[in-house]
Design a protein around this motif. Sequence first.
Motif, PDB file in Angstrom:
ATOM      1  N   ILE A  79       0.845  -1.201   0.000  1.00  0.00           N
ATOM      2  CA  ILE A  79       0.000   0.000   0.000  1.00  0.00           C
ATOM      3  C   ILE A  79       0.882   1.254   0.000  1.00  0.00           C
ATOM      4  N   ALA A  80       1.892   1.264   0.863  1.00  0.00           N
ATOM      5  CA  ALA A  80       2.725   2.464   1.002  1.00  0.00           C
ATOM      6  C   ALA A  80       3.552   2.711  -0.257  1.00  0.00           C
ATOM      7  N   GLU A 202       6.230  14.410   3.877  1.00  0.00           N
ATOM      8  CA  GLU A 202       4.812  14.487   4.240  1.00  0.00           C
ATOM      9  C   GLU A 202       4.044  13.318   3.646  1.00  0.00           C
ATOM     10  N   LEU A 203       3.258  12.676   4.477  1.00  0.00           N
ATOM     11  CA  LEU A 203       2.427  11.572   3.999  1.00  0.00           C
ATOM     12  C   LEU A 203       1.200  11.493   4.891  1.00  0.00           C
ATOM     13  N   PRO A 204       0.125  10.845   4.405  1.00  0.00           N
ATOM     14  CA  PRO A 204      -1.068  10.750   5.258  1.00  0.00           C
ATOM     15  C   PRO A 204      -0.722  10.069   6.582  1.00  0.00           C
ATOM     16  N   ALA A 205      -1.227  10.610   7.675  1.00  0.00           N
ATOM     17  CA  ALA A 205      -0.925  10.061   8.996  1.00  0.00           C
ATOM     18  C   ALA A 205      -1.369   8.598   9.093  1.00  0.00           C
ATOM     19  N   GLU A 206      -2.467   8.254   8.419  1.00  0.00           N
ATOM     20  CA  GLU A 206      -2.964   6.871   8.461  1.00  0.00           C
ATOM     21  C   GLU A 206      -1.977   5.919   7.800  1.00  0.00           C
ATOM     22  N   LEU A 207      -1.304   6.384   6.756  1.00  0.00           N
ATOM     23  CA  LEU A 207      -0.328   5.541   6.074  1.00  0.00           C
ATOM     24  C   LEU A 207       0.887   5.319   6.984  1.00  0.00           C
ATOM     25  N   ALA A 208       1.304   6.385   7.678  1.00  0.00           N
ATOM     26  CA  ALA A 208       2.416   6.253   8.633  1.00  0.00           C
ATOM     27  C   ALA A 208       2.043   5.265   9.734  1.00  0.00           C
ATOM     28  N   SER A 209       0.794   5.314  10.194  1.00  0.00           N
ATOM     29  CA  SER A 209       0.352   4.387  11.248  1.00  0.00           C
ATOM     30  C   SER A 209       0.366   2.945  10.756  1.00  0.00           C
ATOM     31  N   ASN A 238      11.226   7.758  12.630  1.00  0.00           N
ATOM     32  CA  ASN A 238      10.877   8.693  11.580  1.00  0.00           C
ATOM     33  C   ASN A 238       9.369   8.682  11.285  1.00  0.00           C
ATOM     34  N   ILE A 239       8.792   7.472  11.280  1.00  0.00           N
ATOM     35  CA  ILE A 239       7.406   7.328  10.851  1.00  0.00           C
ATOM     36  C   ILE A 239       6.419   7.559  12.016  1.00  0.00           C
ATOM     37  N   ALA A 240       6.853   7.240  13.233  1.00  0.00           N
ATOM     38  CA  ALA A 240       5.950   7.359  14.392  1.00  0.00           C
ATOM     39  C   ALA A 240       5.497   8.806  14.591  1.00  0.00           C
ATOM     40  N   VAL A 241       6.415   9.745  14.391  1.00  0.00           N
ATOM     41  CA  VAL A 241       6.072  11.150  14.630  1.00  0.00           C
ATOM     42  C   VAL A 241       5.153  11.705  13.545  1.00  0.00           C
ATOM     43  N   LYS A 242       4.985  10.962  12.471  1.00  0.00           N
ATOM     44  CA  LYS A 242       4.077  11.400  11.395  1.00  0.00           C
ATOM     45  C   LYS A 242       2.755  10.656  11.448  1.00  0.00           C
ATOM     46  N   SER A 243       2.641   9.725  12.387  1.00  0.00           N
ATOM     47  CA  SER A 243       1.470   8.857  12.433  1.00  0.00           C
ATOM     48  C   SER A 243       0.350   9.482  13.262  1.00  0.00           C
ATOM     49  N   THR A 244      -0.776   8.787  13.305  1.00  0.00           N
ATOM     50  CA  THR A 244      -1.896   9.255  14.118  1.00  0.00           C
ATOM     51  C   THR A 244      -1.574   9.117  15.610  1.00  0.00           C
ATOM     52  N   TYR A 245      -0.439   8.496  15.940  1.00  0.00           N
ATOM     53  CA  TYR A 245      -0.040   8.335  17.347  1.00  0.00           C
ATOM     54  C   TYR A 245       0.911   9.439  17.807  1.00  0.00           C
TER      55      TYR A 245
END
Length: 459
Positions: A79-80, A202-209, A238-245
């Motif tokens: 997906i990513a 920048e990427l959708p937060a849901e994708l980072a999650s 790197n990805i956690a700080v861009k996620s919904t979390y």
Amino acid sequence: MPPKKSPFRRLSVALKFAEANMPAQVPHVASPSNTLSLFLTTSKAAFLKDAKEGGNKAAGWTVVMGNEAGDLDSIASAIAYAWIQSEVHKIPAVPLIQVERPDLALRAENLHALKIAGLSESNEELLTLTEISEFKPFPAHKFNLVDHNRLADAYTVDNPSVEVTAVIDHHEDEGLYLNANPRIVIPCGSCASHVAALCPPELPAELASLLLAAIIIDTDGFKPDGKGTQIDRDAGNNIAVKSTYAKFLPPLSALAPIDFHIRDGLYNSQIIMELTQTLAEKKMDVSHLTAFDLLRRDYKEYVHPLSWVSDKPSIKLGLSTVPVSLKDWATDGRLEDAAIKWATQRGLTILGVLTSFREDKSNILGKSSKGKHKREMAWIIIDDPQLSEIEGLNPDVLKDRLAAGLEADDVVQVEKFKKFTLEDGKLPPHSRELLYKQGNAHATRKAIAPLVKKILEGE
Ligand SMILES: [Mn+2]
């Protein structure tokens, strides 16, 4: 009438809109109209439309696929990377999930992660094998492989212009598609970590999650000295700080892997621990699955040419990984029945069942605790009358060759399984079985598959 807007314009508008709204999003509940869901819906619909129209309509598409075991790593990575191809490189790309739609339900942890990623309850946004079964030969020619590095035969049949243009994987490198770009085949805990490293700022937060959830499952939540490597920790940070979390995490400085003592910031953070536990519980709870479900749930297939037999025939071998010990699901002929049914359906000569589990132990006080991690192997060699007609090839020959190779290997360290046996007369006559305990519980299918390839294909 106003001019019709293209779906991609709508998508980019939606992306901007969602980005502006991201900080307000809460983890666990993402609206189904979020950007990731919309990207998937749009690319699936447009791809299927082109495939249905036929001709060379689908030739412009790149199909991004994980491996056929369909674990979260494969799904998240596909997906990513399809999102990256489409939104960053502007290459029309669609992720294909290599499982039949009804089998999505066999992995509760995947359903949970897809929910976190904002997909609908039915996961209708995903393109699965079920929706493409009508297209033969496969309508697209360009493939990107994630979480595996050999394109399955089903996609090359009557598809002469087939081309693999990108490979991103963490399995053993089979050395194919050397012109693919990127071609990243480097061991680490999760392929999703390699894909996360390729994501734009920048990427959708849901994708980072979604990527974060995959890395968490594969690394036991960034457990120090576990399966994760520095590649996984860097990707996770790197990805956690861009996620919904993001807003539930400790400050960035505590996550940066500058100092050895704080490099495990993610591992120690409350929200990551909770997500790790939820995903692990869902993954381990397979109590509602039958023996036949368990064989299909985490399954990979291989074709092995047998150069040592005069006719040089090829045999098909399947490997099922099952997170429960044999005595808890495979007794009373259940393994035999399920194995024969699955082997017949898939046309297998050999089915290997690899279990991985921890035994609950209760101590003197009656308190139960998690025991040692163990692995077992059950190999079923099917009696195929067609194969047995070939001079020098029958179930006994295959069994002896497999047994000799496995027993000689000092990495896996197999030991004959004495306590578990199959029921007499349950397997068809002339079929054979081998049952082992693994001395080395760290040897996963990633290690067993290349070993079996060497044993069966070798001189
Ligand atoms: Mn993987």
